[in-house]
Design a protein around this motif. Structure first.
Motif, PDB file in Angstrom:
ATOM      1  N   TRP A 120       0.845  -1.200   0.000  1.00 47.20           N
ATOM      2  CA  TRP A 120       0.000   0.000   0.000  1.00 47.20           C
ATOM      3  C   TRP A 120       0.880   1.250   0.000  1.00 47.20           C
ATOM      4  O   TRP A 120       0.555   2.246  -0.641  1.00 47.20           O
ATOM      5  N   ARG A 124       0.928   4.215  -2.748  1.00 51.59           N
ATOM      6  CA  ARG A 124       0.744   5.608  -2.345  1.00 51.59           C
ATOM      7  C   ARG A 124       1.898   6.465  -2.872  1.00 51.59           C
ATOM      8  O   ARG A 124       1.697   7.561  -3.361  1.00 51.59           O
ATOM      9  N   ASP A 128       0.957   9.346  -5.909  1.00 48.73           N
ATOM     10  CA  ASP A 128       0.949  10.782  -5.610  1.00 48.73           C
ATOM     11  C   ASP A 128       1.762  11.602  -6.590  1.00 48.73           C
ATOM     12  O   ASP A 128       2.504  11.220  -7.354  1.00 48.73           O
TER      13      ASP A 128
END
Length: 128
Positions: A120, A124, A128
């Motif tokens: 995860w 992320r 981003d």
């Protein structure tokens, strides 16, 4: 009794055995609603996620991952270990690190809680 099971029963049995329909020599006929198989005629290069592994992960992990990546499970292409085909997916998932592919997601098919958290975090970082 007919020689073959109905397409939907056959698809369910193959799915339980971990065999995606796109790997079959003789693909299942299209569903009555006109839905296509997980890897459509466009092939794996049109997919959102390439998974380089011998099999798919648990269905729950795959669904969670697809939700986070904002793709559907039908956009996942399971590729055998070895050279990758031409094309570029939005995401590449490897079960072992590869220095030649630094942007790939790295996670085993049966991850521990810590490995899931690391996955995860990788998503992320790249998202981003």
């Amino acid at each position: 009794m007919p020689d073959r099971a109905p397409a939907d029963l056959r698809a369910a049995l193959l799915s339980r055995m971990g065999i995606p329909t796109w790997q079959l020599r003789h693909p299942l006929p299209a569903s009555p609603a006109g839905e296509s198989s997980p890897v459509d005629a466009a092939g794996p290069d049109a997919q959102g996620l390439w998974l380089v592994a011998a099999r798919l992960p648990a269905q729950s992990l795959l669904e969670d991952l697809c939700a986070v990546l904002e793709i559907s499970p039908s956009e996942v292409a399971l590729l055998p270990p070895g050279p990758l085909p031409a094309g570029q997916p939005r995401w590449l998932w490897l079960t072992q690190p590869d220095p030649a592919r630094p942007g790939a997601l790295i996670c085993p098919l049966n991850p521990t809680a810590a490995e899931k958290r690391a996955l995860w975090q990788q998503i992320r970082t790249h998202h981003d």
